[in-house]
Enzyme design. Sequence first.
Site, PDB file in Angstrom:
ATOM      1  N   ARG A 117       5.171 -80.283  30.922  1.00  0.00           N
ATOM      2  CA  ARG A 117       4.424 -80.003  29.690  1.00  0.00           C
ATOM      3  C   ARG A 117       4.065 -81.281  28.961  1.00  0.00           C
ATOM      4  O   ARG A 117       3.424 -81.238  27.913  1.00  0.00           O
ATOM      5  CB  ARG A 117       5.281 -79.151  28.788  1.00  0.00           C
ATOM      6  CG  ARG A 117       4.547 -77.901  28.303  1.00  0.00           C
ATOM      7  CD  ARG A 117       5.530 -76.955  27.843  1.00  0.00           C
ATOM      8  NE  ARG A 117       5.162 -75.865  27.069  1.00  0.00           N
ATOM      9  CZ  ARG A 117       5.495 -74.622  27.395  1.00  0.00           C
ATOM     10  NH1 ARG A 117       6.081 -74.368  28.533  1.00  0.00           N
ATOM     11  NH2 ARG A 117       5.224 -73.652  26.576  1.00  0.00           N
TER      12      ARG A 117
ATOM     13  N   ARG B  18       8.274 -61.957  20.496  1.00  0.00           N
ATOM     14  CA  ARG B  18       8.883 -63.283  20.635  1.00  0.00           C
ATOM     15  C   ARG B  18       8.953 -63.978  19.290  1.00  0.00           C
ATOM     16  O   ARG B  18       7.980 -63.956  18.534  1.00  0.00           O
ATOM     17  CB  ARG B  18       8.065 -64.122  21.628  1.00  0.00           C
ATOM     18  CG  ARG B  18       8.572 -63.995  23.037  1.00  0.00           C
ATOM     19  CD  ARG B  18       7.704 -64.724  24.014  1.00  0.00           C
ATOM     20  NE  ARG B  18       7.498 -66.140  23.731  1.00  0.00           N
ATOM     21  CZ  ARG B  18       7.028 -66.992  24.624  1.00  0.00           C
ATOM     22  NH1 ARG B  18       6.747 -66.592  25.844  1.00  0.00           N
ATOM     23  NH2 ARG B  18       6.837 -68.245  24.310  1.00  0.00           N
TER      24      ARG B  18
ATOM     25  N   ARG C  22       0.373 -60.954  21.931  1.00  0.00           N
ATOM     26  CA  ARG C  22       1.650 -60.932  22.653  1.00  0.00           C
ATOM     27  C   ARG C  22       2.813 -60.717  21.683  1.00  0.00           C
ATOM     28  O   ARG C  22       3.782 -60.043  21.999  1.00  0.00           O
ATOM     29  CB  ARG C  22       1.832 -62.259  23.419  1.00  0.00           C
ATOM     30  CG  ARG C  22       3.084 -62.299  24.264  1.00  0.00           C
ATOM     31  CD  ARG C  22       3.096 -63.499  25.155  1.00  0.00           C
ATOM     32  NE  ARG C  22       3.160 -64.756  24.413  1.00  0.00           N
ATOM     33  CZ  ARG C  22       3.002 -65.948  24.946  1.00  0.00           C
ATOM     34  NH1 ARG C  22       2.746 -66.056  26.228  1.00  0.00           N
ATOM     35  NH2 ARG C  22       3.079 -67.032  24.223  1.00  0.00           N
TER      36      ARG C  22
ATOM     37  N   ARG D 127       2.376 -74.470  18.175  1.00  0.00           N
ATOM     38  CA  ARG D 127       2.460 -74.527  19.642  1.00  0.00           C
ATOM     39  C   ARG D 127       1.119 -74.941  20.235  1.00  0.00           C
ATOM     40  O   ARG D 127       1.048 -75.686  21.200  1.00  0.00           O
ATOM     41  CB  ARG D 127       2.884 -73.166  20.203  1.00  0.00           C
ATOM     42  CG  ARG D 127       4.302 -72.791  19.824  1.00  0.00           C
ATOM     43  CD  ARG D 127       4.669 -71.435  20.362  1.00  0.00           C
ATOM     44  NE  ARG D 127       4.805 -71.481  21.794  1.00  0.00           N
ATOM     45  CZ  ARG D 127       4.490 -70.499  22.623  1.00  0.00           C
ATOM     46  NH1 ARG D 127       4.003 -69.385  22.151  1.00  0.00           N
ATOM     47  NH2 ARG D 127       4.651 -70.629  23.904  1.00  0.00           N
TER      48      ARG D 127
ATOM     49  N   LYS E 288      -0.452 -67.569  32.127  1.00  0.00           N
ATOM     50  CA  LYS E 288       0.447 -68.132  33.157  1.00  0.00           C
ATOM     51  C   LYS E 288       1.551 -67.132  33.518  1.00  0.00           C
ATOM     52  O   LYS E 288       1.824 -66.888  34.679  1.00  0.00           O
ATOM     53  CB  LYS E 288       1.107 -69.442  32.665  1.00  0.00           C
ATOM     54  CG  LYS E 288       0.121 -70.525  32.272  1.00  0.00           C
ATOM     55  CD  LYS E 288       0.826 -71.831  31.975  1.00  0.00           C
ATOM     56  CE  LYS E 288       1.763 -71.797  30.790  1.00  0.00           C
ATOM     57  NZ  LYS E 288       1.096 -71.604  29.472  1.00  0.00           N
TER      58      LYS E 288
HETATM   59  P1  AMP Z   1       7.053 -70.773  27.186  1.00  0.00           P
HETATM   60  O1  AMP Z   1       7.746 -69.479  27.429  1.00  0.00           O
HETATM   61  O2  AMP Z   1       6.691 -71.480  28.461  1.00  0.00           O
HETATM   62  O3  AMP Z   1       5.888 -70.646  26.258  1.00  0.00           O
HETATM   63  O4  AMP Z   1       8.108 -71.743  26.455  1.00  0.00           O
HETATM   64  C1  AMP Z   1       8.680 -71.403  25.203  1.00  0.00           C
HETATM   65  C2  AMP Z   1       9.190 -72.652  24.540  1.00  0.00           C
HETATM   66  O5  AMP Z   1      10.210 -73.248  25.339  1.00  0.00           O
HETATM   67  C3  AMP Z   1       8.161 -73.763  24.337  1.00  0.00           C
HETATM   68  O6  AMP Z   1       7.370 -73.587  23.185  1.00  0.00           O
HETATM   69  C4  AMP Z   1       9.058 -74.988  24.234  1.00  0.00           C
HETATM   70  O7  AMP Z   1       9.673 -75.086  22.972  1.00  0.00           O
HETATM   71  C5  AMP Z   1      10.150 -74.670  25.266  1.00  0.00           C
HETATM   72  N1  AMP Z   1       9.761 -75.195  26.608  1.00  0.00           N
HETATM   73  C6  AMP Z   1       9.472 -74.471  27.718  1.00  0.00           C
HETATM   74  N2  AMP Z   1       9.149 -75.280  28.740  1.00  0.00           N
HETATM   75  C7  AMP Z   1       9.225 -76.540  28.267  1.00  0.00           C
HETATM   76  C8  AMP Z   1       8.985 -77.834  28.812  1.00  0.00           C
HETATM   77  N3  AMP Z   1       8.582 -77.995  30.096  1.00  0.00           N
HETATM   78  N4  AMP Z   1       9.181 -78.911  28.023  1.00  0.00           N
HETATM   79  C9  AMP Z   1       9.586 -78.795  26.751  1.00  0.00           C
HETATM   80  N5  AMP Z   1       9.804 -77.621  26.157  1.00  0.00           N
HETATM   81  C10 AMP Z   1       9.634 -76.491  26.889  1.00  0.00           C
END
Ligand code: AMP
Length: 191
Positions: free
Chosen positions: A92, A137, A131, A148, A17
């Site tokens: 999500r 990260r 990654r 996750r 994504k």
């Molecule tokens: P990402 O970079 O999109 O993988 O997001 C990293 C982390 O941010 C996720 O594992 C969640 O803990 C939090 N996060 C990001 N977007 C959301 C969302 N829409 N709802 C809840 N938690 C989120």
Amino acid sequence: MNNQFNIVLLGAPGSGKGTQAPKIMEKYGLFHISTGDMFRKEIASQSPIGLKAKGIIERGELCPDDVTLDMLNSFLSKLGECKGYILDGVPRTIEQAHMMDGINYDKPVSISKVIYIKIEEEEIIKRILKRAAELGRTDDTPEVAKNRTAQYFKLTHPLIEYYQKQGKLIEINGMQTIDEVFADICKALDK
Ligand code: AMP
């Protein structure tokens, strides 16, 4: 604002994504919005949202729906006029999708199409760990990656059916090169 073309990017962690979003942004002139990036900025600035989100993200769990949607809406309200945006990582959960559809929430976010980048289950952890080596990260360690992924299947995966029923879902084969995935996304969007 009602003529905006807003896309949701849906897929497991590591599905690509974050790689595809800037490419779509550049080609279609859409704004890239990542709630993950927003949370990481909040953590870096040690804001109240950041302090709340830090532990949750480090455990590989999801932040609360209302905190996420309020943060997103606060960002959108400052965005001004644009052709539309790419929502990367939101919604999500089914609850977030309901809120964005205006169900029990007074700030709906319109969604035109949902691009689901499908990858094989065994590929998810492999890609997250790759990654981790590249970006470092803190939520990309093997244990957190597992969590996750579990959260994704429990809470996010049901969105595929949700948007299929709304006739908005476009499924893309994510088990291809970055350029091939992008070409398929463009083909679908140009239809
Ligand atoms: P990402 O970079 O999109 O993988 O997001 C990293 C982390 O941010 C996720 O594992 C969640 O803990 C939090 N996060 C990001 N977007 C959301 C969302 N829409 N709802 C809840 N938690 C989120």
